[in-house]
Design an enzyme around this catalytic site. Structure first.
Site, PDB file in Angstrom:
ATOM      1  N   GLU A 115      67.174  64.851   6.904  1.00 63.57           N
ATOM      2  CA  GLU A 115      66.992  65.899   7.908  1.00 63.57           C
ATOM      3  C   GLU A 115      66.122  65.280   8.986  1.00 63.57           C
ATOM      4  OE1 GLU A 115      64.949  68.609   9.955  1.00 63.57           O
ATOM      5  OE2 GLU A 115      64.221  69.210   7.981  1.00 63.57           O
ATOM      6  N   LYS A 171      56.119  60.867  -1.509  1.00 64.38           N
ATOM      7  CA  LYS A 171      55.265  60.180  -0.545  1.00 64.38           C
ATOM      8  C   LYS A 171      55.114  61.089   0.661  1.00 64.38           C
ATOM      9  CE  LYS A 171      54.762  57.861   2.743  1.00 64.38           C
ATOM     10  NZ  LYS A 171      53.851  58.085   3.925  1.00 64.38           N
ATOM     11  N   CYS A 184      61.349  70.516  14.016  1.00 62.36           N
ATOM     12  CA  CYS A 184      62.616  69.846  14.304  1.00 62.36           C
ATOM     13  C   CYS A 184      63.726  70.829  14.646  1.00 62.36           C
ATOM     14  CB  CYS A 184      63.029  68.959  13.129  1.00 62.36           C
ATOM     15  SG  CYS A 184      63.023  69.821  11.535  1.00 62.36           S
ATOM     16  N   GLU A 228      63.730  64.181  22.225  1.00 58.16           N
ATOM     17  CA  GLU A 228      62.906  65.106  21.442  1.00 58.16           C
ATOM     18  C   GLU A 228      61.427  64.900  21.793  1.00 58.16           C
ATOM     19  OE1 GLU A 228      62.664  66.517  16.815  1.00 58.16           O
ATOM     20  OE2 GLU A 228      62.615  64.357  17.209  1.00 58.16           O
TER      21      GLU A 228
END
Length: 484
Positions: free
Chosen positions: A255, A180, A289, A387
């Site tokens: 992750e 997906k 990331c 973040e």
């Protein structure tokens, strides 16, 4: 470069292209112009169920797991070859879909995707067990077996690479897959489904369902026919993924988000350090990331380095991703651009000084933001601690090595870190103390499928790449044979 022709995307289930059961479709937007380029099928729960059932039938039938590791490896090698043969089209798709500079797509995304499949093709040969010595009058040995159906859920920032980092080891180990992709960036996933089929992957072994996270993603996550979940995405969604998978005791690798610190000591080679600093926060328009949005600088060189960045960063080429000279393209979507704007506005309110950037770039209706450097924020600032996921760099001074390590470890994240120093002993000493899954010394984003990566703390758990990746896609079975 002329735009490529894109056929309206359909779901790939059981080796066949099909529309969603209810006929729903969703738009795909070119972030460099803010314009719709095509539509793809929007999967619902019925479509996800069909994809999982297809993967289950293929697994139970042994059309893939029943092959030897060497045979699976040959097919995965062919996947790598096809990626290289179709590099131009894949690069254009990724650039159009994500807004990546075309040169970056060629050099990084397509190259690494081919390397991923090639590396895991080699590892497919090495799924060995071991004989164990025991005091029993028996032969005891272990063997590694595939888990079954793997749900691979991937994000928008590196669609091609992050799909390969999951599908590659899953297939090498003998599993089947339902992929997906992110709803914003489905194009390379659909293209790769065709390449995998051409390479010889049997029907049903890899299935692709495009659609939204709350509908298609949730249905896949909760499906009882899924044996393992491999997820890359935000920490907030990762918590939900882990909790939901935990209800069914499904193994998960995650992750998640990052907010890495890049530490520059007074003995660093500043010319090399500046290159690593800029790469760390503008690479992939900061949508990385493992990027380095926090710069920690020894006070003795803090002012000097800020001055260098003030001159160098505005010179980084920002613009049309189809221009081979572009280094920084647009954000992947309007919502991502607005998030960056909100954080920079918050930095101003928190007393931050905008050294350069700090505003949108008006270009062709696209979602561009100028690379931005911010100084004078306290460590407890939300802009430092959270973040941002955009081309924004905060700069903080430090006085001692202990303080640098403490600042680097002060956020909830632990995916990556960097150390810029010419002192070899310091490099090893600081790397040992940093709470991160990977530490780069005197550069940034040096990645290879042989080197495992993954996070600690709020950056997730499990490792992708390296031989360690196969541990997440296999289970160990022990066999004990009596010799009486």
């Amino acid at each position: 470069m002329s735009p490529i022709e894109i056929e309206p995307g359909r779901l790939f289930v059981g080796g066949q292209w099909r529309e969603a059961a209810d006929g729903a479709r969703t738009e795909v937007v070119d972030p460099s112009r803010g314009a719709v380029v095509t539509t793809v099928a929007e999967a619902g729960a019925a479509d996800v169920d069909a994809a999982v059932r297809s993967a289950r039938e293929a697994f139970d039938g042994g059309t893939w797991s029943g092959l030897s590791g060497r045979e699976r490896g040959r097919i995965l090698h062919r996947v790598a070859e096809l990626i290289r043969e179709n590099a131009d089209e894949l690069a254009q798709l990724e650039s159009l879909d994500v807004g990546k500079p075309i040169s970056l797509c060629h050099a990084v995304d397509v190259t690494n995707a081919a390397n991923d499949y090639e590396y895991f093709a080699a590892l497919a040969h090495s799924l060995d067990g071991a004989v164990r010595n025991t005091p029993m009058n028996a032969l005891a040995y272990t063997k590694r077996e595939p888990l079954g159906v793997v749900a691979a859920i991937t994000p928008f920032n590196f669609p091609l690479i992050l799909a390969g980092s999951k599908i590659g080891p899953a297939l090498a180990a003998g599993n089947t897959v339902v992929h997906k992709p992110a709803d914003e960036t489905p194009l390379s996933a659909l293209y790769m489904a065709g390449l995998l089929q051409r390479a010889g992957v049997p029907d049903g072994v890899v299935n692709v369902v495009t659609g939204t996270g709350p509908v298609a993603g949730e249905a896949l996550l909760r499906h009882r026919g899924v044996d393992k979940v491999a997820f890359t995405g935000s920490t907030a969604i990762g918590r939900h993924v882990a909790a939901t998978a935990g209800e069914a005791l499904k193994p998960v690798t995650m992750e998640l988000g990052g907010n890495a610190a890049n530490i520059v000591f007074e003995d660093a080679d500043l010319e090399k350090a500046v290159g690593a600093i800029i790469k760390a926060f503008v690479f992939n328009t900061g949508q990385f990331c493992m990027g380095g949005p926090r710069l920690l600088v020894a006070r003795s060189v803090h002012s000097t380095l800020l001055g260098i960045l003030a001159e160098a960063v505005p010179g980084v080429p920002v613009g049309d991703p189809r221009d081979p000279g572009t280094v920084v393209g647009p954000m992947a979507g309007e919502k991502h651009l607005k998030k960056v704007e909100e954080y920079v506005d918050l930095a101003r309110k928190e007393g931050g000084r905008i050294v350069c950037g700090g505003e949108r770039l008006d270009l062709d209706g696209g979602f561009y933001y100028k690379p931005t450097v911010i100084a004078d924020l306290s460590n407890d600032s939300r802009v430092v601690q959270e973040e941002i996921f955009g081309p924004v760099l905060t700069v903080q001074p430090f006085d001692t090595e202990d303080e640098a390590v403490a600042l680097a470890n002060s956020t909830p994240y632990g995916l990556a870190s960097g150390v810029q120093t010419t002192n070899l002993a310091r490099a090893h000493r600081v790397a040992d103390r940093l709470q991160a899954g990977i530490v780069w010394v005197n550069d940034w984003a040096m990645l290879d499928p042989a080197v495992p990566f993954g996070g600690v703390k709020d950056s997730g758990y499990g490792r992708e790449y390296g031989p360690e990746a196969l541990d997440a896609y296999t289970r160990v079975k022990s066999v004990v044979v009596s010799l009486d």
